[in-house]
Design an enzyme around this catalytic site. Sequence first.
Site, PDB file in Angstrom:
ATOM      1  N   ASP A 277      10.164   3.324 -13.760  1.00 49.96           N
ATOM      2  CA  ASP A 277       9.993   3.622 -15.190  1.00 49.96           C
ATOM      3  C   ASP A 277       8.640   3.139 -15.700  1.00 49.96           C
ATOM      4  OD1 ASP A 277      12.502   4.717 -15.198  1.00 49.96           O
ATOM      5  OD2 ASP A 277      13.495   2.993 -16.129  1.00 49.96           O
TER       6      ASP A 277
ATOM      7  N   ASP B 149       9.602   5.720  -1.937  1.00 49.41           N
ATOM      8  CA  ASP B 149       9.106   7.031  -2.319  1.00 49.41           C
ATOM      9  C   ASP B 149       7.592   6.975  -2.503  1.00 49.41           C
ATOM     10  OD1 ASP B 149       8.836   5.553  -4.617  1.00 49.41           O
ATOM     11  OD2 ASP B 149      10.027   6.870  -5.894  1.00 49.41           O
TER      12      ASP B 149
ATOM     13  N   PHE C  69      13.828   1.937  -2.991  1.00 48.92           N
ATOM     14  CA  PHE C  69      13.852   3.310  -2.500  1.00 48.92           C
ATOM     15  C   PHE C  69      12.421   3.761  -2.209  1.00 48.92           C
ATOM     16  CE2 PHE C  69      16.880   2.761  -6.108  1.00 48.92           C
ATOM     17  CZ  PHE C  69      17.933   2.332  -5.304  1.00 48.92           C
TER      18      PHE C  69
ATOM     19  N   ASP D  46      13.561  -1.673  -8.538  1.00 53.38           N
ATOM     20  CA  ASP D  46      13.027  -0.335  -8.261  1.00 53.38           C
ATOM     21  C   ASP D  46      13.090   0.541  -9.503  1.00 53.38           C
ATOM     22  OD1 ASP D  46      13.528   2.644  -7.534  1.00 53.38           O
ATOM     23  OD2 ASP D  46      12.650   1.827  -5.704  1.00 53.38           O
TER      24      ASP D  46
ATOM     25  N   HIS E  24      20.062   7.582 -20.571  1.00 53.77           N
ATOM     26  CA  HIS E  24      19.168   8.737 -20.620  1.00 53.77           C
ATOM     27  C   HIS E  24      19.964   9.988 -20.974  1.00 53.77           C
ATOM     28  CE1 HIS E  24      16.251  11.816 -19.570  1.00 53.77           C
ATOM     29  NE2 HIS E  24      15.329  10.860 -19.605  1.00 53.77           N
TER      30      HIS E  24
END
Length: 366
Positions: free
Chosen positions: A343, A269, A267, A338, A77
Amino acid sequence: MSDDEADPELLALLRQHFQGKLNLDEEPETGVLEGAEYVYDNSIDVALNMRATKNTAALIHNQMQEKQYSTENWSEHELHPKAKDKSTIAFIFTMDLLNFSFWSLRPEDERFAVSYRDKTWTGYWSLVASLQRALDEDIPITDPHFWQNEEECNLESLRHVFRSCTDEEIPLLEARLSCLREAGQVLYERYNCSFVKCIEAANKSAAGLVNLLARDFDCFRDEFRFEGRRKPIRLLKRAQILVADVWACFNGESYGEFKDIDKITMFADYRVPQILATLGCIGYSPPLHAMVARGDIVESGTSYEIQLRACSIWCVELIRREIKRQHPDAKINAILIDFFLYDTMKQLEAQGRETIPHHRTRSIWY
């Protein structure tokens, strides 16, 4: 064995301890997976669909094979740092110290956004763009000495660092300053003002580094009480993603070499629960579903929120196990799953194909 008999395993443990042969820190465990399984076993508002979970495991494996998804994707990225040195470690630590709460109630064109390199960045990428922009302007935003300087690092200077190209300010700006202050103080007092020293103290253990972060930094101690369990449920989203980002950036080498990286979980979230719900892997009780669908605030630390996060961790673990069962040689762990799911959810959102919004919790934990 009667009550009068000694437990031979306990005797052996005590003997090792008093002879100095026992090192309880030798194989650290974060406890995140254990807590997630407990919440799943006792959850009444979030359920897993095992058939959909197995189907999703096959889908994820196939797509990751097609896209050749690996740690290499992290550095590809344009905003992620490319150097493999201490400056990148400082950048990643700062990034994940502040990696929380970017969602907005405003329309897409009015939400907090950062203009950088002739593009407009939102969400997580608005944070990364802000940090890169600050460094371009010679603002030492990744330096713990700067964080402790109250004259130079304050709300006014952070407003400049995180200035938006819209009228909306970055959420929780004061909390972000507090995180920088606290982290700067801990690094100064214990780690010679360097996160590299934290990595070295963990002795190549991912779980050890997560535990160190949760022990020494209040702002990484993402854990909550849950009814019926004496120990807190540890979710540790930012501590775990910090370790994962270091691992991914350095491709498991140098500072990113961890002997137990597979102990890191998904993770927890607001994005991954959303994609798991979209894929049919998890389902919500009617009251919780109504709250999420309406966009009501799900308060941090409530039973609803802990169930959403913990059951998502357990779901991704089951996906990982299914992939390994079907493909024993697959190089897969919860981190890569994850990253891939996150994505994928962002792509679906951009295409307007999400079936349920993400839950809305405003906190420093994610």
